[in-house]
Enzyme design. Structure first.
Site, mmCIF file in Angstrom:
data_model
loop_
_atom_site.group_PDB
_atom_site.id
_atom_site.type_symbol
_atom_site.label_atom_id
_atom_site.label_comp_id
_atom_site.label_asym_id
_atom_site.label_seq_id
_atom_site.Cartn_x
_atom_site.Cartn_y
_atom_site.Cartn_z
ATOM 1 N N GLU A 126 88.879 28.650 17.593
ATOM 2 C CA GLU A 126 89.678 28.109 16.479
ATOM 3 C C GLU A 126 89.099 28.740 15.224
ATOM 4 O O GLU A 126 87.998 28.381 14.799
ATOM 5 C CB GLU A 126 89.529 26.585 16.397
ATOM 6 C CG GLU A 126 89.975 25.812 17.619
ATOM 7 C CD GLU A 126 91.481 25.726 17.748
ATOM 8 O OE1 GLU A 126 92.178 26.008 16.760
ATOM 9 O OE2 GLU A 126 91.947 25.400 18.849
ATOM 10 N N CYS A 181 90.576 25.127 7.163
ATOM 11 C CA CYS A 181 91.117 26.315 7.834
ATOM 12 C C CYS A 181 92.623 26.407 7.631
ATOM 13 O O CYS A 181 93.167 27.498 7.552
ATOM 14 C CB CYS A 181 90.783 26.262 9.314
ATOM 15 S SG CYS A 181 91.301 24.738 10.107
ATOM 16 N N GLU A 210 90.689 35.164 3.481
ATOM 17 C CA GLU A 210 90.469 33.712 3.470
ATOM 18 C C GLU A 210 89.308 33.388 2.531
ATOM 19 O O GLU A 210 88.172 33.774 2.792
ATOM 20 C CB GLU A 210 90.146 33.200 4.872
ATOM 21 C CG GLU A 210 89.982 31.690 4.898
ATOM 22 C CD GLU A 210 89.404 31.159 6.204
ATOM 23 O OE1 GLU A 210 88.503 31.791 6.762
ATOM 24 O OE2 GLU A 210 89.867 30.089 6.643
HETATM 25 P P1 NAP Z 1 80.894 30.276 10.587
HETATM 26 O O1 NAP Z 1 79.999 30.973 9.635
HETATM 27 O O2 NAP Z 1 81.647 31.087 11.568
HETATM 28 O O3 NAP Z 1 79.977 29.210 11.340
HETATM 29 C C1 NAP Z 1 80.512 28.371 12.335
HETATM 30 C C2 NAP Z 1 79.412 28.019 13.305
HETATM 31 O O4 NAP Z 1 78.994 29.202 13.980
HETATM 32 C C3 NAP Z 1 78.171 27.449 12.635
HETATM 33 O O5 NAP Z 1 77.638 26.445 13.463
HETATM 34 C C4 NAP Z 1 77.272 28.658 12.576
HETATM 35 O O6 NAP Z 1 75.916 28.353 12.467
HETATM 36 C C5 NAP Z 1 77.586 29.323 13.886
HETATM 37 N N1 NAP Z 1 77.184 30.725 13.955
HETATM 38 C C6 NAP Z 1 77.037 31.608 12.935
HETATM 39 N N2 NAP Z 1 76.652 32.826 13.420
HETATM 40 C C7 NAP Z 1 76.557 32.698 14.759
HETATM 41 C C8 NAP Z 1 76.198 33.585 15.818
HETATM 42 N N3 NAP Z 1 75.877 34.849 15.603
HETATM 43 N N4 NAP Z 1 76.232 33.110 17.075
HETATM 44 C C9 NAP Z 1 76.573 31.844 17.329
HETATM 45 N N5 NAP Z 1 76.895 30.950 16.379
HETATM 46 C C10 NAP Z 1 76.898 31.367 15.106
HETATM 47 O O7 NAP Z 1 81.973 29.388 9.849
HETATM 48 P P2 NAP Z 1 81.738 28.306 8.718
HETATM 49 O O8 NAP Z 1 81.382 29.007 7.472
HETATM 50 O O9 NAP Z 1 80.834 27.233 9.212
HETATM 51 O O10 NAP Z 1 83.193 27.671 8.630
HETATM 52 C C11 NAP Z 1 84.204 28.279 7.923
HETATM 53 C C12 NAP Z 1 85.140 29.041 8.835
HETATM 54 O O11 NAP Z 1 85.585 28.206 9.896
HETATM 55 C C13 NAP Z 1 86.399 29.458 8.105
HETATM 56 O O12 NAP Z 1 86.762 30.763 8.488
HETATM 57 C C14 NAP Z 1 87.420 28.457 8.585
HETATM 58 O O13 NAP Z 1 88.748 28.866 8.486
HETATM 59 C C15 NAP Z 1 86.994 28.276 9.992
HETATM 60 N N6 NAP Z 1 87.556 27.023 10.526
HETATM 61 C C16 NAP Z 1 88.541 27.067 11.463
HETATM 62 C C17 NAP Z 1 89.114 25.897 11.937
HETATM 63 C C18 NAP Z 1 90.202 25.905 12.986
HETATM 64 O O14 NAP Z 1 90.407 24.875 13.612
HETATM 65 N N7 NAP Z 1 90.908 27.003 13.208
HETATM 66 C C19 NAP Z 1 88.678 24.681 11.437
HETATM 67 C C20 NAP Z 1 87.683 24.673 10.464
HETATM 68 C C21 NAP Z 1 87.115 25.848 10.031
HETATM 69 P P3 NAP Z 1 75.218 28.303 11.006
HETATM 70 O O15 NAP Z 1 75.824 27.157 10.304
HETATM 71 O O16 NAP Z 1 73.816 28.073 11.303
HETATM 72 O O17 NAP Z 1 75.521 29.606 10.357
#
Ligand code: NAP
Length: 502
Positions: A273, A308, A405
């Site tokens: 997602e 998102c 985004e």
């Molecule tokens: P993110 O940077 O992708 O982080 C999401 C999760 O992934 C966090 O727990 C993060 O840990 C972890 N992570 C980061 N690097 C990783 C790696 N190399 N391997 C495994 N896990 C890793 O996203 P975010 O900044 O938290 O959230 C914003 C994004 O989420 C936006 O793009 C938004 O659109 C998307 N989103 C999508 C939905 C949907 O349902 N489609 C809903 C909400 C949000 P850390 O926190 O420790 O970096």
């Protein structure tokens, strides 16, 4: 003072009293107890409320991941959860939902502290959605059927769905409870064990919820919550050979990386997602332009735009652009910006400083690229992590403002001449998550709903949702669905058994 939800808390003082009465989770939640990281290392957890240090959170690493996955696997094999009758698993989930409800105010405070969400939004929207999801899957537990084709005289085929074993879940910070609960109850009700890694910024609400899950009768080891960074915990979880399925909500960049990890390990399925750049299309024949504008303002400012499905592209007919933009700005101006613990606040700070800097840099580059800044600024407020909603008009559809985004309260207004152009603009995106159409022409609404490349289309509304219907995207917004019965598919594997009857 009890931290359970009691009488109504009406003002900031009430919520501060509750905040002072709460003990923060003291570690990771592994095998039914609090645990430090094996290395003993911790990371400061900073609240966006005032940027003070809230807690020291264990910085897990691959050893902690391995321990948690082994514990989850052992619980699965011991059948302490997977071996229960479905109705017993359902009953435990419902007890968990009841306990979360009882502690709803406390959990709302944790959400407000860890990510800056206004406390009433946390309690009345985020917690309600999370609790409903758990209850919905709990109630579904004993109503699910397997399949068997009819009428074969000499053989019986039985198609069964079986739990996969250990599910890995990695979640983001913007809706720490809701998005975790789009996944966890569906994985649990299917009989799996789950190891979750919440975002670095927002572990507290989920840690406390895991403790309450144990009190509700979900056995130790069945729900593990690990804290630490994406590279320290997320990557080893995604690479672990004993994690059978990975479910992720977060950015498209990390989602792509998880597919690589799966290929480098056990080829586990990875359910994604991801991000969005959702078009919100307004036609001149919309029944109530003011409602469309009010909803557009909500769609870009709810959760400070950190959503998102944020309606970040307002695609409006040329003839009504000025009127709609003026109304959107008037509605944005009704926000009360302030302390997330104040029940009067409707717009909290952004979730952390670096994110705020990135959002403001996007605003500055939009100005430099020649778009017209109609509301807000590239500076944000002088104090704290607050950013007033930003509105740009005269946005080039191919520009970064229209394509990237931003994940903050930044609205790009684009215009169209006719229906074909509206569809072309809507689909001119790598993403395909949410979308909305405002029109009173039923045929047009149906035509556009078919044409728009998005997982969700809202007609004369925005962000309608319910646990009973799927939530998910297309294109770079990911694949597979959370919520609904379809949300169970990723947590089970199909088995076909043939029995000779001749
Ligand atoms: P993110 O940077 O992708 O982080 C999401 C999760 O992934 C966090 O727990 C993060 O840990 C972890 N992570 C980061 N690097 C990783 C790696 N190399 N391997 C495994 N896990 C890793 O996203 P975010 O900044 O938290 O959230 C914003 C994004 O989420 C936006 O793009 C938004 O659109 C998307 N989103 C999508 C939905 C949907 O349902 N489609 C809903 C909400 C949000 P850390 O926190 O420790 O970096």
């Amino acid at each position: 003072m009890s931290t359970q939800t009691a009488g109504p808390r009406t003002d900031l003082r009430d919520w501060l009293d509750l905040t002072n009465a709460i003990s923060l989770p003291p570690g990771m939640w592994v095998d039914g107890e609090w645990s430090p990281a094996r290395s003993g290392r911790t990371t400061d957890l900073v609240t966006p409320r005032d940027e003070s240090v809230l807690a020291q959170v264990p910085s897990g690493d691959e050893h902690d991941v391995d321990r948690a996955v082994r514990g989850a696997r052992a619980a699965f094999e011991a059948r302490v959860w997977s071996g229960l009758e479905p109705r017993e698993r359902g009953a435990a989930l419902i007890r968990w939902a009841d306990l979360l409800d009882l502690h709803r105010d406390e959990l709302a405070v944790l959400l407000a502290l860890e990510m800056g969400k206004p406390v009433l939004v946390a309690r009345d929207i985020e917690m309600r959605t999370a609790i409903n999801a758990i209850r919905w899957y709990g109630e579904l537990a004993d109503k699910l059927m397997d399949e068997s084709p009819r009428g074969r005289p000499h053989a019986l085929a039985v198609v069964t769905r079986e739990p996969v074993g250990v599910v890995g879940a990695i979640t983001p910070w913007n809706f720490p409870m809701t998005l975790a609960m789009f996944k966890i109850p569906a994985a649990l009700v299917s009989g799996n064990s789950v190891v979750v890694k919440p975002a670095t910024q927002t572990p507290l609400s989920l840690l406390r919820s895991a403790e309450l899950a144990c009190q509700a009768g979900i056995p130790a080891g069945v729900l593990q919550v690990l804290t630490g960074s994406g590279s320290g915990v997320g990557a080893p979880l995604a690479l672990h050979h004993d994690v059978a399925t990975l479910t992720f909500t977060g950015s498209s960049a990390v989602g792509k990386q998880l597919l690589v990890y799966a290929g480098q390990s056990n080829a586990k399925p990875v359910w994604l997602e991801l991000g969005g750049k959702s078009p919100n299309i307004v036609f001149p024949d919309a029944e109530d332009l003011d409602q469309a504008a009010r909803t557009a303002a909500w769609a870009i400012s709810f959760n400070s735009g950190q959503m998102c499905t944020a309606g970040s592209r307002l695609v409006v007919h040329r003839d009504i652009r000025d009127e709609v933009v003026a109304r959107v700005i008037a509605h944005l101006d009704t926000h009360v910006v302030g302390d997330p613990l104040d029940p009067g606040t409707t717009l909290g700070p952004l979730a952390y400083r670096q994110h705020r800097e990135e959002v403001l840099a996007e605003v500055a580059s939009g100005v430099a690229a020649g778009a017209t800044l109609r509301h807000g600024s590239a500076r944000g407020r002088d104090e704290g992590l607050f950013v007033d909603p930003v509105v740009f008009t005269d946005v080039d559809p191919a520009s970064r403002l229209a394509q990237h985004e931003i994940f903050g309260p930044v609205l790009s207004v684009l215009t169209f001449e006719d229906e074909a152009e509206a569809i072309a603009i809507a689909n001119d995106s790598d993403y395909g998550l949410g979308s909305a159409i405002w029109t009173s022409d039923l045929k047009r609404a149906h035509r556009l709903a078919r044409e728009i490349q998005a997982g969700m289309v809202w007609v004369n509304c925005y962000e309608e949702g319910d646990t009973s219907v799927p939530f998910g995207g297309q294109k770079l917004s990911g694949h597979g669905s959370d919520r609904s019965e379809h949300g169970l598919d990723k947590f089970t594997t199909l088995k076909t058994t043939w029995i000779d009857l001749a």
